[in-house]
Design a protein around this motif. Structure first.
Motif, PDB file in Angstrom:
ATOM      1  N   ASP A 243       6.649  15.967  -4.761  1.00  0.00           N
ATOM      2  CA  ASP A 243       7.809  14.912  -4.816  1.00  0.00           C
ATOM      3  C   ASP A 243       6.636  13.457  -4.190  1.00  0.00           C
ATOM      4  OD1 ASP A 243       9.465  16.519  -5.736  1.00  0.00           O
ATOM      5  OD2 ASP A 243      10.716  16.817  -3.720  1.00  0.00           O
ATOM      6  N   GLN A 244       6.296  13.998  -2.633  1.00  0.00           N
ATOM      7  CA  GLN A 244       5.429  13.102  -2.418  1.00  0.00           C
ATOM      8  C   GLN A 244       4.612  12.430  -2.704  1.00  0.00           C
ATOM      9  OE1 GLN A 244       5.494  13.577   1.975  1.00  0.00           O
ATOM     10  NE2 GLN A 244       4.503  12.058   2.490  1.00  0.00           N
ATOM     11  N   CYS A 245       3.665  13.224  -3.458  1.00  0.00           N
ATOM     12  CA  CYS A 245       2.278  12.840  -3.994  1.00  0.00           C
ATOM     13  C   CYS A 245       2.808  11.927  -5.561  1.00  0.00           C
ATOM     14  CB  CYS A 245       1.624  14.476  -4.661  1.00  0.00           C
ATOM     15  SG  CYS A 245       0.431  15.213  -3.656  1.00  0.00           S
ATOM     16  N   GLU A 246       4.050  12.496  -6.224  1.00  0.00           N
ATOM     17  CA  GLU A 246       4.350  11.222  -7.330  1.00  0.00           C
ATOM     18  C   GLU A 246       3.702   9.877  -7.086  1.00  0.00           C
ATOM     19  OE1 GLU A 246       6.005  14.503 -10.508  1.00  0.00           O
ATOM     20  OE2 GLU A 246       7.530  14.469  -9.286  1.00  0.00           O
ATOM     21  N   SER A 247       5.678  10.463  -5.870  1.00  0.00           N
ATOM     22  CA  SER A 247       5.987   8.917  -5.302  1.00  0.00           C
ATOM     23  C   SER A 247       4.736   7.908  -4.835  1.00  0.00           C
ATOM     24  CB  SER A 247       7.116   8.458  -4.189  1.00  0.00           C
ATOM     25  OG  SER A 247       7.123   8.337  -3.173  1.00  0.00           O
ATOM     26  N   SER A 248       3.453   8.452  -3.969  1.00  0.00           N
ATOM     27  CA  SER A 248       2.409   7.589  -3.331  1.00  0.00           C
ATOM     28  C   SER A 248       1.600   6.849  -4.288  1.00  0.00           C
ATOM     29  CB  SER A 248       1.721   8.413  -1.887  1.00  0.00           C
ATOM     30  OG  SER A 248       3.018   9.000  -1.411  1.00  0.00           O
ATOM     31  N   SER A 249       1.584   8.499  -5.499  1.00  0.00           N
ATOM     32  CA  SER A 249       0.730   7.591  -6.514  1.00  0.00           C
ATOM     33  C   SER A 249       1.301   6.741  -7.365  1.00  0.00           C
ATOM     34  CB  SER A 249       0.284   8.661  -7.409  1.00  0.00           C
ATOM     35  OG  SER A 249      -0.326  10.139  -7.281  1.00  0.00           O
ATOM     36  N   LYS A 250       3.051   7.024  -7.392  1.00  0.00           N
ATOM     37  CA  LYS A 250       2.623   5.324  -8.132  1.00  0.00           C
ATOM     38  C   LYS A 250       3.259   3.837  -7.149  1.00  0.00           C
ATOM     39  CE  LYS A 250       6.937   7.986 -10.004  1.00  0.00           C
ATOM     40  NZ  LYS A 250       8.588   8.563 -10.222  1.00  0.00           N
ATOM     41  N   ALA A 251       3.491   3.797  -6.329  1.00  0.00           N
ATOM     42  CA  ALA A 251       2.899   3.183  -5.484  1.00  0.00           C
ATOM     43  C   ALA A 251       1.120   2.782  -5.593  1.00  0.00           C
ATOM     44  CB  ALA A 251       3.438   3.357  -3.331  1.00  0.00           C
ATOM     45  N   TRP A 252       0.863   3.719  -5.790  1.00  0.00           N
ATOM     46  CA  TRP A 252      -1.233   3.616  -5.449  1.00  0.00           C
ATOM     47  C   TRP A 252      -1.095   2.686  -6.789  1.00  0.00           C
ATOM     48  CZ3 TRP A 252      -4.219   1.665  -1.359  1.00  0.00           C
ATOM     49  CH2 TRP A 252      -4.220   2.769  -1.114  1.00  0.00           C
ATOM     50  N   VAL A 253      -0.982   3.242  -7.636  1.00  0.00           N
ATOM     51  CA  VAL A 253      -1.196   2.619  -9.136  1.00  0.00           C
ATOM     52  C   VAL A 253      -0.658   1.002  -9.670  1.00  0.00           C
ATOM     53  CG1 VAL A 253      -1.318   4.481 -10.164  1.00  0.00           C
ATOM     54  CG2 VAL A 253       0.916   3.402 -10.519  1.00  0.00           C
ATOM     55  N   GLU A 254       0.896   0.751  -8.669  1.00  0.00           N
ATOM     56  CA  GLU A 254       1.229  -0.467  -8.762  1.00  0.00           C
ATOM     57  C   GLU A 254      -0.593  -1.310  -8.258  1.00  0.00           C
ATOM     58  OE1 GLU A 254       3.413  -2.036 -10.360  1.00  0.00           O
ATOM     59  OE2 GLU A 254       3.894   0.268 -10.854  1.00  0.00           O
ATOM     60  N   ILE A 255      -0.484  -1.619  -6.846  1.00  0.00           N
ATOM     61  CA  ILE A 255      -2.220  -2.169  -6.010  1.00  0.00           C
ATOM     62  C   ILE A 255      -3.105  -1.959  -6.417  1.00  0.00           C
ATOM     63  CG2 ILE A 255      -2.945  -1.981  -4.084  1.00  0.00           C
ATOM     64  CD1 ILE A 255      -0.221  -2.250  -3.177  1.00  0.00           C
ATOM     65  N   PHE A 256      -3.682  -0.718  -7.826  1.00  0.00           N
ATOM     66  CA  PHE A 256      -4.690  -0.348  -8.387  1.00  0.00           C
ATOM     67  C   PHE A 256      -4.496  -1.545  -9.576  1.00  0.00           C
ATOM     68  CE2 PHE A 256      -5.125   4.049  -6.793  1.00  0.00           C
ATOM     69  CZ  PHE A 256      -5.623   3.952  -6.302  1.00  0.00           C
ATOM     70  N   GLN A 257      -3.576  -1.425 -10.295  1.00  0.00           N
ATOM     71  CA  GLN A 257      -3.400  -2.439 -11.413  1.00  0.00           C
ATOM     72  C   GLN A 257      -2.741  -3.972 -11.391  1.00  0.00           C
ATOM     73  OE1 GLN A 257       0.074  -1.489 -14.189  1.00  0.00           O
ATOM     74  NE2 GLN A 257      -1.938  -2.111 -15.591  1.00  0.00           N
ATOM     75  N   GLN A 258      -2.856  -4.286  -9.678  1.00  0.00           N
ATOM     76  CA  GLN A 258      -2.804  -5.465  -9.180  1.00  0.00           C
ATOM     77  C   GLN A 258      -4.437  -6.238  -9.101  1.00  0.00           C
ATOM     78  OE1 GLN A 258      -0.798  -6.223  -6.116  1.00  0.00           O
ATOM     79  NE2 GLN A 258       1.108  -5.279  -6.932  1.00  0.00           N
ATOM     80  N   HIS A 259      -5.014  -5.204  -8.576  1.00  0.00           N
ATOM     81  CA  HIS A 259      -6.587  -5.657  -8.456  1.00  0.00           C
ATOM     82  C   HIS A 259      -7.018  -5.613  -9.270  1.00  0.00           C
ATOM     83  CE1 HIS A 259      -6.962  -5.761  -4.222  1.00  0.00           C
ATOM     84  NE2 HIS A 259      -6.002  -4.971  -3.893  1.00  0.00           N
ATOM     85  N   GLN A 260      -7.038  -5.202 -10.685  1.00  0.00           N
ATOM     86  CA  GLN A 260      -7.353  -4.954 -12.149  1.00  0.00           C
ATOM     87  C   GLN A 260      -6.732  -6.061 -12.972  1.00  0.00           C
ATOM     88  OE1 GLN A 260      -8.056  -0.536 -14.103  1.00  0.00           O
ATOM     89  NE2 GLN A 260      -9.746  -0.637 -12.455  1.00  0.00           N
ATOM     90  N   SER A 261      -5.664  -6.295 -12.725  1.00  0.00           N
ATOM     91  CA  SER A 261      -5.654  -7.083 -13.645  1.00  0.00           C
ATOM     92  C   SER A 261      -6.094  -8.567 -12.936  1.00  0.00           C
ATOM     93  CB  SER A 261      -4.775  -7.267 -13.975  1.00  0.00           C
ATOM     94  OG  SER A 261      -3.535  -6.999 -12.539  1.00  0.00           O
ATOM     95  N   SER A 262      -5.947  -8.936 -11.718  1.00  0.00           N
ATOM     96  CA  SER A 262      -6.919 -10.031 -11.004  1.00  0.00           C
ATOM     97  C   SER A 262      -8.474  -9.575 -10.777  1.00  0.00           C
ATOM     98  CB  SER A 262      -6.741 -10.386  -9.791  1.00  0.00           C
ATOM     99  OG  SER A 262      -7.264  -9.544  -8.915  1.00  0.00           O
TER     100      SER A 262
END
Ligand code: 4NP
Length: 169
Positions: free
Chosen positions: A148-167
């Motif tokens: 549960d926690q790995c899924e939740s934390s991974s969803k939060a990290w991909v938002e951060i990664f996506q912001q960096h990669q798209s910028s």
């Protein structure tokens, strides 16, 4: 994060047979679903289980959610990892402290390092800055909690990664 060179993330727990292999596969799943140029690996701060496959309980609980951990093998975190990864994610506060101790050794040996260190739950609004509890000596609910926690934390990290990669494209 460049769009060509993969951004490299290393998930780290104590034994590298329960939490960090689960985090590795779950985080990779969410990165791949977003087509992010990210490589995910895992390691343990201890040398308790070198070369071993993930704990069977971790494998079984993960497989029920479609995550296959069977090909992974445990290894210990090394000072070289601080040169080879961009981000090292600690599963709990003891892991974080042990990673920081090794980081100091890596810095003394190599100078400037590539990796920064964070908690797996760093950006997770549902488990804010919370440790990922060690399930090794507990029951089934501990392994479900890890997922549960790995899924939740991974969803939060991909938002951060996506912001960096798209910028950076
Ligand atoms: P992990 O769990 O750090 O999530 O892989 C553990 C695995 C093994 C041990 C402790 C925690 N052990 O003491 O052997």
């Amino acid at each position: 994060m460049s769009s060509r060179t993969p951004y490299k993330v290393l998930c780290v727990c104590l034994g590298n047979i329960c939490r960090s292999p689960t985090a590795e596969v779950v985080l990779r799943h969410y990165c791949d679903a977003r087509k992010l140029n990210i490589v995910v690996d895992s390691a343990g701060t201890s040398n308790y289980h070198p070369g071993k496959a993930p704990d069977l309980r971790s494998q079984q609980h993960a497989l029920k959610r479609g995550y296959d951990l069977s090909s992974l093998r445990a290894r210990q975190l090394t000072i070289q990892d601080f040169l080879e990864h961009d981000l090292i994610l600690a599963m709990d506060l003891e892991n974080l402290s042990n990673i920081q101790d090794l980081q100091a050794k890596a810095e003394a040996q190599f100078g400037a390092l590539r990796a920064r260190i964070a908690l797996m739950s760093e950006h997770d609004q549902d488990y804010p800055q919370q440790a990922l509890p060690d399930p090794y000596y507990g029951g089934a609910e501990g392994f479900e909690r890890v997922l549960d926690q790995c899924e939740s934390s991974s969803k939060a990290w991909v938002e951060i990664f996506q912001q960096h990669q798209s910028s950076q494209v």
